[in-house]
Write a protein that holds these residues in place. Structure first.
Motif, short mmCIF file in Angstrom:
data_model
loop_
_atom_site.label_atom_id
_atom_site.label_comp_id
_atom_site.label_asym_id
_atom_site.label_seq_id
_atom_site.Cartn_x
_atom_site.Cartn_y
_atom_site.Cartn_z
N GLU A 208 0.77 -1.32 -0.03
CA GLU A 208 -0.02 -0.08 0.19
C GLU A 208 0.93 1.39 0.23
N ALA A 209 0.37 2.21 -0.66
CA ALA A 209 1.34 3.47 -0.69
C ALA A 209 1.36 4.17 0.61
N LYS B 16 8.91 13.95 -2.85
CA LYS B 16 9.30 12.57 -2.87
C LYS B 16 8.07 11.74 -3.15
N SER B 17 8.31 10.70 -4.29
CA SER B 17 7.01 10.10 -4.57
C SER B 17 6.75 9.07 -3.46
N ALA B 18 5.49 8.26 -3.60
CA ALA B 18 5.07 7.42 -2.47
C ALA B 18 5.87 6.40 -2.14
N THR C 183 -3.42 6.48 -10.11
CA THR C 183 -2.81 4.98 -10.38
C THR C 183 -1.13 5.53 -10.28
N ARG C 184 -0.78 6.43 -10.54
CA ARG C 184 0.69 6.64 -10.44
C ARG C 184 1.07 6.62 -8.88
N ASN C 185 0.20 7.44 -8.09
CA ASN C 185 0.54 7.64 -6.62
C ASN C 185 0.29 6.24 -5.73
N PRO D 52 4.23 2.93 -5.35
CA PRO D 52 4.68 2.22 -4.29
C PRO D 52 5.33 0.70 -4.75
N ILE D 53 4.88 0.31 -5.88
CA ILE D 53 5.18 -0.97 -6.46
C ILE D 53 6.79 -0.74 -7.05
N GLU D 54 7.17 0.22 -7.44
CA GLU D 54 8.59 0.42 -7.90
C GLU D 54 9.32 0.84 -6.59
#
Length: 302
Positions: A68-69, A77-79, A114-116, A121-123
């Motif tokens: 989960e994000a 900073k990204s999730a 979808t990105r956030n 979080p997958i990356e």
């Protein structure tokens, strides 16, 4: 595509994505000695989606990592992520609300959910185990009959589409395969993984409102709490003024949850609901924003 190496499978929780995962695990072990399957939960997935992901793990042995994000507020900073499982996965929308609190309500103008909530979080999880961008291929569950959803940056991002090539599949073929399995995703096509995805057509929304109006409690609450959150409010100046009444809402045409319910009340007497077939009845009701059976990362829809 790499001849050997690592493959990250983004498992969306849909039947097409699950079939792709099953096929890749069965056929690509020599090509990819290391295969990682990850599912990202937004907290607003239908419960049937979570059950399906769990059942795929139990029956097919996907060994899916559930994430989960986690947003970093006050930072550019990204999730990040946290690891969960079927029992601990959010059902109240907490990851989704955390994203909205930072970035604002997503809609057709601000296409970032979808990105956030999935891609980043997958990356982030992949990086946490030493899988760096550019060092692995990413498998996405898009079929040969929906190639318009393929990313124009697929080669650069090392995205692969097993069900386009080398194993082209269509929705009828996917359905036929699942009909022979001991379980299926117990959702109708118009429901999709997300309970109320803003990309759905109005007909789909009206149908869900008729069947499960409580699904819209979360987006209604988000509009009430975070309608004034987003970069456009920071940039609101004398040279670039916003209307005093402007608020972000989820749905096309700047419609809010309350607007959808009001419109549904007006037409519900003669309303023809959505079904599992892709039929166009009305240009105002049946135009969607890219919502398929599930949200796939890197589709250029976000």
């Amino acid at each position: 595509m790499s001849e050997v190496g690592k493959l990250l499978i983004s498992f969306s929780g849909g039947e097409t994505s699950a079939y792709m995962t099953h096929w890749a695990l069965k056929n690509w072990r020599e090509r990819y000695p290391e295969i990682l399957v990850v599912f990202s939960n937004t907290g607003q997935e239908n419960e049937e989606t979570l059950v399906f992901v769990r059942d795929c793990d139990n029956y097919f042995g996907f060994e899916t990592v559930w994430v989960e994000a986690v947003q970093y507020h006050g930072q550019r900073k990204s999730a990040g992520f946290k690891v969960v499982n079927y029992s601990t996965a959010s059902r109240d929308g907490a990851p989704f609300e955390d994203s909205i609190r930072k970035y604002g309500i997503p809609n057709s103008k601000f296409k970032d959910c979808t990105r956030n909530l999935k891609q980043n979080p997958i990356e982030a999880y992949a990086r946490s185990i030493g899988w760096l961008p550019g060092e692995y291929d990413l498998a996405i569950g898009i079929r040969a009959d929906e190639i318009d959803r393929m990313s124009v940056s697929a080669a650069k991002r090392r995205i692969v589409y097993p069900l386009v090539r080398p194993h082209p599949m269509t929705k009828p073929k996917i359905n036929s395969w699942w009909a022979a399995q001991p379980f299926r995703l117990q959702l109708k096509g118009y429901q999709g993984n997300c309970k109320w995805c803003w990309k759905k057509s109005f007909r789909k929304h009206f149908t869900i409102i008729a069947e499960n109006p409580e699904h819209y409690d979360f987006p209604r609450r988000m509009e009430g709490l975070y309608g004034k959150v987003g970069p456009e409010f920071i940039k609101d100046t004398a040279d670039n003024p916003l209307s005093p009444d402007y608020r972000r809402t989820f749905f096309r045409g700047n419609k809010s949850v309350d607007d959808l319910f009001t419109e549904y009340e007006k037409i519900k007497g003669g309303f023809v609901g959505a079904d599992d077939e892709s039929a166009v009845y009305d240009p105002d009701w049946d135009v969607a924003g890219g919502c398929g059976e599930s949200c796939e990362v890197f589709t250029d829809e976000d």
